[in-house]
Write a protein that holds these residues in place. Sequence first.
Motif, PDB file in Angstrom:
ATOM      1  N   LYS A  67       0.845  -1.192   0.000  1.00 24.56           N
ATOM      2  CA  LYS A  67       0.000   0.000   0.000  1.00 24.56           C
ATOM      3  C   LYS A  67       0.878   1.239   0.000  1.00 24.56           C
ATOM      4  CE  LYS A  67      -0.502   0.124   5.043  1.00 24.56           C
ATOM      5  NZ  LYS A  67      -1.465   0.140   6.180  1.00 24.56           N
ATOM      6  N   LYS A  68       0.309   2.371  -0.310  1.00 24.80           N
ATOM      7  CA  LYS A  68       1.054   3.618  -0.382  1.00 24.80           C
ATOM      8  C   LYS A  68       1.709   3.946   0.957  1.00 24.80           C
ATOM      9  CE  LYS A  68       0.459   8.586  -1.256  1.00 24.80           C
ATOM     10  NZ  LYS A  68      -0.519   9.646  -1.622  1.00 24.80           N
ATOM     11  N   LEU A  77       4.849   3.439  -3.844  1.00 25.25           N
ATOM     12  CA  LEU A  77       3.580   2.926  -4.370  1.00 25.25           C
ATOM     13  C   LEU A  77       3.764   1.490  -4.846  1.00 25.25           C
ATOM     14  CD1 LEU A  77       2.611   6.025  -6.530  1.00 25.25           C
ATOM     15  CD2 LEU A  77       1.609   5.402  -4.318  1.00 25.25           C
ATOM     16  N   PRO A  78       2.753   0.645  -4.674  1.00 20.26           N
ATOM     17  CA  PRO A  78       2.840  -0.730  -5.183  1.00 20.26           C
ATOM     18  C   PRO A  78       3.031  -0.735  -6.701  1.00 20.26           C
ATOM     19  CG  PRO A  78       0.980  -0.483  -3.684  1.00 20.26           C
ATOM     20  CD  PRO A  78       1.492   0.903  -3.978  1.00 20.26           C
TER      21      PRO A  78
END
Length: 212
Positions: free
Chosen positions: A133-134, A149-150
Motif C-alpha cells: 500500500k502507499k 507505491l505498489p
Amino acid sequence: MSKQKTLKSSFSLEGKGLHTGLNIKVTFNPAPENFGFKIRRIDIADAPLIDAVAENVNATERGTVISKNGIQISTIEHGMAALYAYEIDNCLIEVNAPEFPILEGSSIKYVEKIEEVGIEEQNEEKNYFVIQKKIEFTDENTGSTYVLLPDNDFCINTLISFNSPILSNQFATLERMSDFKKEIAASRTFVFVREIQMLLQHNLIKGGDLDN
C-alpha cells in the motif's frame, strides 16, 4: 523466484574521504547466503561490524550515515547503490576509516569494479520487501518527501527544486534498474558555492574539491 547473489571475488578502491579528508581504502568481499550487507571498521579495535540496513541509518545530511553501538560509517550511498543496482544480496565491506572514499563523486567506480570481478549466483532464494500500500514520509529537516507505491516493477521518479537560477526544477526517471550504469551511476555529488562555508563550519567536506 530469483536466487541470491554475491561477488565472485574481492575488489578495493582507494581515495580521500569527502568529509574527513582522510586517505581511505574500502574492500568489497564475497559473503555467504543470507549475510546481507555488513561493514567492518578495520581501523577500530575488535573491527566492529555494522549492518547496512535502514534501521541503522542515523543521519542523511550530505551523505548516508549508519551506526551501531556508537560506531558509525558515513558516505556509503554510492557503494550501496551500486550493489543494489547489480542485484547483489550478500557482501562484507571492510573500510579503514569512518567513511567510504568519495572517489570522483559518483557510483561509477563501484559499478566498474563489480563488472570487473563478476557476480556469482548462490543457492538460496532472494528475500523481497513488497510494497502493498502507499507509504509516504516527509523529512522535516529538509522538506523532502518520499512516496512508495505498489508496482510490479521497481522504478524511481524524482523531482528536485532549488532556489537557484542555475539549478531550479529538474525531473528524472529510472524505469529499469538495468539502466543504472547508463543513466545514474555517473551522477555526481554536488554543492552550491553558497553552502561551502556553512559545511566547513560543520566540520564537513574537508576532502571536497573540483575533482569530486
